[in-house]
Design a protein around this motif. Structure first.
Motif, mmCIF file in Angstrom:
data_model
loop_
_atom_site.group_PDB
_atom_site.id
_atom_site.type_symbol
_atom_site.label_atom_id
_atom_site.label_comp_id
_atom_site.label_asym_id
_atom_site.label_seq_id
_atom_site.Cartn_x
_atom_site.Cartn_y
_atom_site.Cartn_z
ATOM 1 N N PHE A 135 20.587 37.359 37.677
ATOM 2 C CA PHE A 135 20.564 38.700 38.248
ATOM 3 C C PHE A 135 21.849 39.461 37.925
ATOM 4 O O PHE A 135 22.948 38.961 38.170
ATOM 5 C CB PHE A 135 20.376 38.615 39.765
ATOM 6 N N PHE A 136 21.674 40.665 37.389
ATOM 7 C CA PHE A 136 22.775 41.584 37.131
ATOM 8 C C PHE A 136 22.740 42.624 38.254
ATOM 9 O O PHE A 136 22.063 43.643 38.152
ATOM 10 C CB PHE A 136 22.610 42.243 35.763
ATOM 11 N N ASP A 137 23.444 42.318 39.309
ATOM 12 C CA ASP A 137 23.386 43.125 40.531
ATOM 13 C C ASP A 137 24.482 44.190 40.481
ATOM 14 O O ASP A 137 25.674 43.870 40.423
ATOM 15 C CB ASP A 137 23.585 42.216 41.749
ATOM 16 N N THR A 138 24.086 45.460 40.541
ATOM 17 C CA THR A 138 25.059 46.551 40.424
ATOM 18 C C THR A 138 25.355 47.234 41.747
ATOM 19 O O THR A 138 26.248 48.087 41.813
ATOM 20 C CB THR A 138 24.561 47.609 39.412
ATOM 21 N N TYR A 139 24.631 46.870 42.815
ATOM 22 C CA TYR A 139 24.867 47.502 44.115
ATOM 23 C C TYR A 139 25.203 46.440 45.151
ATOM 24 O O TYR A 139 24.452 45.477 45.354
ATOM 25 C CB TYR A 139 23.644 48.304 44.580
ATOM 26 N N LYS A 140 26.328 46.630 45.825
ATOM 27 C CA LYS A 140 26.810 45.660 46.806
ATOM 28 C C LYS A 140 26.208 45.954 48.175
ATOM 29 O O LYS A 140 26.433 47.006 48.762
ATOM 30 C CB LYS A 140 28.335 45.719 46.871
ATOM 31 N N ASN A 141 25.441 44.991 48.698
ATOM 32 C CA ASN A 141 24.877 45.108 50.036
ATOM 33 C C ASN A 141 25.820 44.485 51.068
ATOM 34 O O ASN A 141 26.347 45.173 51.931
ATOM 35 C CB ASN A 141 23.509 44.429 50.115
ATOM 36 N N ASN A 142 26.015 43.157 50.950
ATOM 37 C CA ASN A 142 26.822 42.468 51.950
ATOM 38 C C ASN A 142 27.406 41.184 51.374
ATOM 39 O O ASN A 142 26.958 40.082 51.678
ATOM 40 C CB ASN A 142 25.970 42.149 53.193
ATOM 41 N N ARG A 143 28.425 41.335 50.491
ATOM 42 C CA ARG A 143 29.130 40.175 49.958
ATOM 43 C C ARG A 143 30.623 40.476 49.911
ATOM 44 O O ARG A 143 31.162 40.890 48.881
ATOM 45 C CB ARG A 143 28.625 39.787 48.566
ATOM 46 N N PRO A 144 31.317 40.319 51.035
ATOM 47 C CA PRO A 144 32.760 40.600 51.072
ATOM 48 C C PRO A 144 33.523 39.742 50.072
ATOM 49 O O PRO A 144 33.203 38.569 49.849
ATOM 50 C CB PRO A 144 33.149 40.223 52.513
ATOM 51 N N GLY A 145 34.534 40.330 49.451
ATOM 52 C CA GLY A 145 35.386 39.604 48.525
ATOM 53 C C GLY A 145 34.826 39.436 47.131
ATOM 54 O O GLY A 145 35.433 38.759 46.298
ATOM 55 N N VAL A 146 33.681 40.037 46.855
ATOM 56 C CA VAL A 146 33.049 39.913 45.537
ATOM 57 C C VAL A 146 33.039 41.273 44.854
ATOM 58 O O VAL A 146 32.650 42.275 45.458
ATOM 59 C CB VAL A 146 31.607 39.371 45.652
ATOM 60 N N THR A 147 33.490 41.317 43.610
ATOM 61 C CA THR A 147 33.508 42.549 42.836
ATOM 62 C C THR A 147 32.182 42.737 42.124
ATOM 63 O O THR A 147 31.660 41.803 41.507
ATOM 64 C CB THR A 147 34.662 42.519 41.811
ATOM 65 N N PHE A 148 31.637 43.933 42.178
ATOM 66 C CA PHE A 148 30.377 44.255 41.515
ATOM 67 C C PHE A 148 30.644 45.175 40.328
ATOM 68 O O PHE A 148 31.628 45.919 40.343
ATOM 69 C CB PHE A 148 29.423 44.925 42.517
ATOM 70 N N PRO A 149 29.788 45.143 39.304
ATOM 71 C CA PRO A 149 28.577 44.335 39.148
ATOM 72 C C PRO A 149 28.876 42.832 39.213
ATOM 73 O O PRO A 149 29.919 42.376 38.781
ATOM 74 C CB PRO A 149 28.048 44.726 37.770
ATOM 75 N N TYR A 150 27.883 42.118 39.738
ATOM 76 C CA TYR A 150 27.997 40.676 39.867
ATOM 77 C C TYR A 150 26.797 40.024 39.187
ATOM 78 O O TYR A 150 25.653 40.460 39.366
ATOM 79 C CB TYR A 150 28.045 40.263 41.337
ATOM 80 N N VAL A 151 27.081 38.998 38.396
ATOM 81 C CA VAL A 151 26.036 38.286 37.650
ATOM 82 C C VAL A 151 25.910 36.884 38.231
ATOM 83 O O VAL A 151 26.903 36.159 38.329
ATOM 84 C CB VAL A 151 26.374 38.207 36.147
ATOM 85 N N MET A 152 24.713 36.507 38.641
ATOM 86 C CA MET A 152 24.537 35.188 39.245
ATOM 87 C C MET A 152 23.223 34.546 38.819
ATOM 88 O O MET A 152 22.282 35.233 38.424
ATOM 89 C CB MET A 152 24.590 35.263 40.768
ATOM 90 N N ALA A 153 23.197 33.230 38.898
ATOM 91 C CA ALA A 153 22.007 32.457 38.544
ATOM 92 C C ALA A 153 21.421 31.826 39.795
ATOM 93 O O ALA A 153 22.144 31.389 40.692
ATOM 94 C CB ALA A 153 22.354 31.375 37.531
ATOM 95 N N MET A 154 20.089 31.777 39.840
ATOM 96 C CA MET A 154 19.368 31.108 40.917
ATOM 97 C C MET A 154 18.275 30.255 40.298
ATOM 98 O O MET A 154 17.558 30.701 39.392
ATOM 99 C CB MET A 154 18.752 32.136 41.866
ATOM 100 N N MET A 155 18.151 29.024 40.783
ATOM 101 C CA MET A 155 17.074 28.151 40.346
ATOM 102 C C MET A 155 16.006 28.151 41.429
ATOM 103 O O MET A 155 16.247 27.670 42.543
ATOM 104 C CB MET A 155 17.600 26.739 40.095
ATOM 105 N N GLY A 156 14.846 28.712 41.124
ATOM 106 C CA GLY A 156 13.781 28.813 42.104
ATOM 107 C C GLY A 156 12.858 27.616 42.083
ATOM 108 O O GLY A 156 12.530 27.091 41.007
ATOM 109 N N ASP A 157 12.419 27.181 43.271
ATOM 110 C CA ASP A 157 11.518 26.030 43.381
ATOM 111 C C ASP A 157 10.088 26.435 43.722
ATOM 112 O O ASP A 157 9.242 25.590 44.001
ATOM 113 C CB ASP A 157 12.036 25.054 44.441
ATOM 114 N N GLY A 158 9.810 27.737 43.728
ATOM 115 C CA GLY A 158 8.484 28.213 44.060
ATOM 116 C C GLY A 158 8.279 28.473 45.542
ATOM 117 O O GLY A 158 7.247 29.031 45.931
ATOM 118 N N GLN A 159 9.267 28.094 46.376
ATOM 119 C CA GLN A 159 9.150 28.258 47.823
ATOM 120 C C GLN A 159 10.291 29.083 48.418
ATOM 121 O O GLN A 159 10.106 29.789 49.407
ATOM 122 C CB GLN A 159 9.133 26.882 48.505
#
Length: 315
Positions: A135-159
């Motif tokens: 995810f290339f997230d360009t809008y900060k909702n609620n992550r204090p101490g993190v500079t945006f844009p922020y790029v992160m990976a998530m491994m989904g298990d289907g649930q």
């Protein structure tokens, strides 16, 4: 004078034999045409042979595939029609996130998942996915101490649901801040490199051309063997243009088995790539043969001169 020459020739011969006897441990690549995209993107019937697109996606054949325009409440997606079944692969793509105004959102995503072409709330695609999402997230909702844009990976298990309220904090497998990625003055690119069950890396180019920054590396990652390559984007009250400009996919393989087993390339459609591989192999074989012959000839000639001089010196 002749002895040093002869020693040099024989040493070069031994070195050449050692080099020619080694296994080629370099990682090689074959283009994956089924997962690559270049302008004009569409075939003669105004469709792409290898990709589907939908939602608010628009295609300008000479410039870009625009997943969302700089307008509120848009979603767009682009997914491969066939799964990415290569054991080891690299996908490099050029993209652009830009728009007017100081406030912008929400961002875009890259997918290697079992699901495909399914709109949803996670950057324009479905939640509870199975596989890898970046995810290339360009809008900060609620992550204090993190500079945006922020790029992160998530491994989904289907649930598991994406932690949208906290910008994916609960799901983060790896990530990095990429200040300057949006609206960069140079072409922005990302490169994903995957070796099955061994490693996954993401590199970014957005500061200077040909200056790649390592965003993250994930060891021992296992992506589903049948998964589709996709891109999606979303805007809410805030908006941006999210453009895909070019996608270059490659199958990676090693003929030496340096990392364990020898990995052979996956079958590739079309004749040109296979013919090119065979041609390159024969050319390299003849080049090594010529080099080997030249060294042998030089050594033999030096040896003859040396013997002749020895015989002359006796008299």
């Amino acid at each position: 004078m002749l002895l040093p020459r002869l020693s040099s020739a024989l040493g070069l011969l031994a070195l050449s034999m050692g080099v020619f006897g080694q296994d080629d441990s370099d990682v090689k690549s074959i283009p994956l045409r089924t997962h690559s995209l270049v302008s004009p993107y569409l075939d003669t019937d105004m469709q792409s042979r290898w990709f589907d697109f939908g939602g608010d996606t628009i295609i300008r054949a000479d410039q870009y595939i625009r997943l969302t325009s700089d307008r509120p409440s848009q979603q767009g997606w682009l997914f491969s029609r066939v799964p990415l079944t290569a054991t080891n692969w690299e996908v490099e793509f050029e993209f652009k996130i830009h728009g007017q105004g100081n406030l912008h959102g929400d961002g875009m995503a890259i997918w290697v998942t079992k699901q495909r072409s399914t709109p949803g709330p996670v950057f324009g695609s479905t939640d509870r996915f199975e596989g890898l999402g970046i995810f290339f997230d360009t809008y900060k909702n609620n992550r204090p101490g993190v500079t945006f844009p922020y790029v992160m990976a998530m491994m989904g298990d289907g649930q598991t649901t994406y932690d949208q309220a906290n910008d994916g904090k609960a799901n983060e497998l790896a990530g990095c801040s990429a200040r300057g990625l949006r609206g960069a003055s140079v072409p922005t690119k990302a490169r994903m490199t995957y070796f099955q069950d061994k490693s996954f890396t993401l590199d970014l180019q957005y500061k200077r051309e040909d200056d790649w920054q390592r965003c993250f590396e994930i060891p021992n990652l296992s992506i589903p063997s049948v998964a589709y390559l996709g891109f999606s984007a979303e805007t809410g009250e805030l908006s941006d243009n999210h453009d895909i400009i070019r996608v270059d996919a490659k199958n990676l393989y090693s003929t030496s088995g340096a990392s364990g087993k020898s990995t052979r390339p996956e079958p590739v459609r079309g004749k040109s790539t296979v013919q090119q591989k065979k041609s390159g192999g024969w050319l390299w074989f003849f080049f090594k043969l010529i080099m080997f012959g030249g060294v042998c000839y030089g050594g033999f000639t030096g040896y003859k001169i040396y013997i002749k001089s020895r015989r002359s010196s006796r008299f």
